[in-house]
Design an enzyme around this catalytic site. Sequence first.
Site, PDB file in Angstrom:
ATOM      1  N   THR A 106      56.923  33.408  -6.080  1.00  0.00           N
ATOM      2  CA  THR A 106      57.217  34.571  -6.429  1.00  0.00           C
ATOM      3  C   THR A 106      56.347  35.277  -7.294  1.00  0.00           C
ATOM      4  O   THR A 106      55.563  36.101  -7.089  1.00  0.00           O
ATOM      5  CB  THR A 106      58.612  34.828  -6.924  1.00  0.00           C
ATOM      6  OG1 THR A 106      59.634  34.378  -6.009  1.00  0.00           O
ATOM      7  CG2 THR A 106      58.951  36.530  -7.230  1.00  0.00           C
ATOM      8  N   GLN A 135      59.878  36.964  -0.573  1.00  0.00           N
ATOM      9  CA  GLN A 135      59.515  37.429  -1.864  1.00  0.00           C
ATOM     10  C   GLN A 135      58.082  37.870  -1.722  1.00  0.00           C
ATOM     11  O   GLN A 135      57.358  36.990  -1.504  1.00  0.00           O
ATOM     12  CB  GLN A 135      60.052  36.703  -3.313  1.00  0.00           C
ATOM     13  CG  GLN A 135      61.071  36.197  -3.170  1.00  0.00           C
ATOM     14  CD  GLN A 135      61.721  34.814  -2.629  1.00  0.00           C
ATOM     15  OE1 GLN A 135      61.250  34.630  -1.461  1.00  0.00           O
ATOM     16  NE2 GLN A 135      62.590  34.086  -3.227  1.00  0.00           N
ATOM     17  N   ASP A 158      61.813  41.803  -3.801  1.00  0.00           N
ATOM     18  CA  ASP A 158      61.272  41.600  -5.206  1.00  0.00           C
ATOM     19  C   ASP A 158      59.922  42.518  -5.166  1.00  0.00           C
ATOM     20  O   ASP A 158      58.771  41.997  -5.795  1.00  0.00           O
ATOM     21  CB  ASP A 158      61.018  40.043  -5.372  1.00  0.00           C
ATOM     22  CG  ASP A 158      62.111  39.201  -5.281  1.00  0.00           C
ATOM     23  OD1 ASP A 158      63.134  39.691  -5.214  1.00  0.00           O
ATOM     24  OD2 ASP A 158      61.984  37.876  -5.603  1.00  0.00           O
ATOM     25  N   ASP A 181      66.840  42.550  -4.217  1.00  0.00           N
ATOM     26  CA  ASP A 181      66.575  42.428  -5.976  1.00  0.00           C
ATOM     27  C   ASP A 181      65.149  43.208  -5.975  1.00  0.00           C
ATOM     28  O   ASP A 181      64.226  42.527  -6.516  1.00  0.00           O
ATOM     29  CB  ASP A 181      66.405  40.956  -5.898  1.00  0.00           C
ATOM     30  CG  ASP A 181      67.654  40.117  -5.727  1.00  0.00           C
ATOM     31  OD1 ASP A 181      68.747  40.837  -5.803  1.00  0.00           O
ATOM     32  OD2 ASP A 181      67.446  39.015  -5.507  1.00  0.00           O
ATOM     33  N   ARG A 240      73.017  42.371  -9.115  1.00  0.00           N
ATOM     34  CA  ARG A 240      73.653  41.165  -9.294  1.00  0.00           C
ATOM     35  C   ARG A 240      72.913  40.426 -10.360  1.00  0.00           C
ATOM     36  O   ARG A 240      71.753  40.706 -10.459  1.00  0.00           O
ATOM     37  CB  ARG A 240      73.851  40.309  -8.020  1.00  0.00           C
ATOM     38  CG  ARG A 240      72.367  40.061  -7.456  1.00  0.00           C
ATOM     39  CD  ARG A 240      72.359  39.215  -6.086  1.00  0.00           C
ATOM     40  NE  ARG A 240      70.955  38.966  -5.446  1.00  0.00           N
ATOM     41  CZ  ARG A 240      70.854  37.934  -4.571  1.00  0.00           C
ATOM     42  NH1 ARG A 240      71.834  37.382  -3.968  1.00  0.00           N
ATOM     43  NH2 ARG A 240      69.536  37.848  -4.088  1.00  0.00           N
ATOM     44  N   TRP A 242      70.777  37.912 -12.126  1.00  0.00           N
ATOM     45  CA  TRP A 242      70.010  36.891 -12.180  1.00  0.00           C
ATOM     46  C   TRP A 242      70.319  35.822 -13.118  1.00  0.00           C
ATOM     47  O   TRP A 242      70.156  34.408 -12.974  1.00  0.00           O
ATOM     48  CB  TRP A 242      68.709  37.252 -12.027  1.00  0.00           C
ATOM     49  CG  TRP A 242      67.506  36.265 -11.799  1.00  0.00           C
ATOM     50  CD1 TRP A 242      67.869  34.924 -11.259  1.00  0.00           C
ATOM     51  CD2 TRP A 242      65.895  36.359 -12.019  1.00  0.00           C
ATOM     52  NE1 TRP A 242      66.656  34.332 -11.153  1.00  0.00           N
ATOM     53  CE2 TRP A 242      65.583  35.081 -11.419  1.00  0.00           C
ATOM     54  CE3 TRP A 242      65.082  37.322 -12.375  1.00  0.00           C
ATOM     55  CZ2 TRP A 242      64.278  34.821 -11.610  1.00  0.00           C
ATOM     56  CZ3 TRP A 242      63.809  37.078 -12.573  1.00  0.00           C
ATOM     57  CH2 TRP A 242      63.148  35.894 -12.174  1.00  0.00           C
TER      58      TRP A 242
END
Length: 324
Positions: A106, A135, A158, A181, A240, A242
Amino acid sequence: MKKLISLIALLLAITAGSRADKGNYHFVVAQDGSGDFRTVQEAVNAVPDFRKGGPTRILIKKGVYKEKLVVPNTKDGVQLYGEDGVVLTYDDYASKQNIFGENKGTSGSSSVYIFGSNFLAENITFENSSGPVGQAVACQIGGDRVVFRRCRFLGFQDTLYTYSGGTREYYEDCYIEGSVDFIFGAATCVFNRCELRSKVTGGYLTAPSTPQGTAYGYVFLDCRLTADEGVSDGTVWLSRPWRPYAQCVFVRCQMGSHIKAEAWNNWGKPANEQTAFYAEYQSSGSGANTTARAAWSHQLDDASRYDITAVLMGNDGWNPFDTE
């Protein structure tokens, strides 16, 4: 011959004059060679390390710049100003292999890295063009006291990595898109009057990893939560955690119908419900079904502590509106 020499001299003089006419900028980047540099990385490299004389202002001329840009932590006070149509783009992604046959991961996927502090960007698009391949970060920020105004962050998963705990970032009138995310990380961030656009059914807008004991995590002020055509109603989560002590607060935000009624997800770990702080204040729109929110989230009666300067001032009194 004399006329030809005179014409050449005149053209050289005009070119030299255009190069010298930088206005309020120290460097100009232009792909056609009319500036000081053809790439943004060359201009950043030319900034003196640990410069103490104030910010270094760099004008980027219109164009799509495919380069993997790094602003290292030795380059303090870099300011990038884009003409309309400036795009900084690259196409790495987490499962793409490097020269050693290893996955980039990532962090290695980012198109742009901002590690220098006191950084500012205006009117620039930061893009990861990889698409739905997992990602793939458009911009990763590790510096402190970082400001983005009227910028766009384009990606899929991401997209925007607010990497470092203990650092502060301010986003004003920005556009950020993605699916899963697409805003994530440990920094304290204020997003003021920004648009967060979901590209697919399902997914999560944010995944903060706020360190334990940090006063603030993500704060969204007067933002708009929108979705691409075809995204189903009631399928997108606000956040959410992490990490267990994640913080995320939406203040006076307009939420589209794609936002899930429950809104807040515990990432499959009920223990996160005891440590994360997720809250809203005066949400509006068809996605603002506050009575159906997750029972462990909060509806605030007062949001005065989420004033921009209060969130970002830290121990040094930083004010994101003072960028000179």
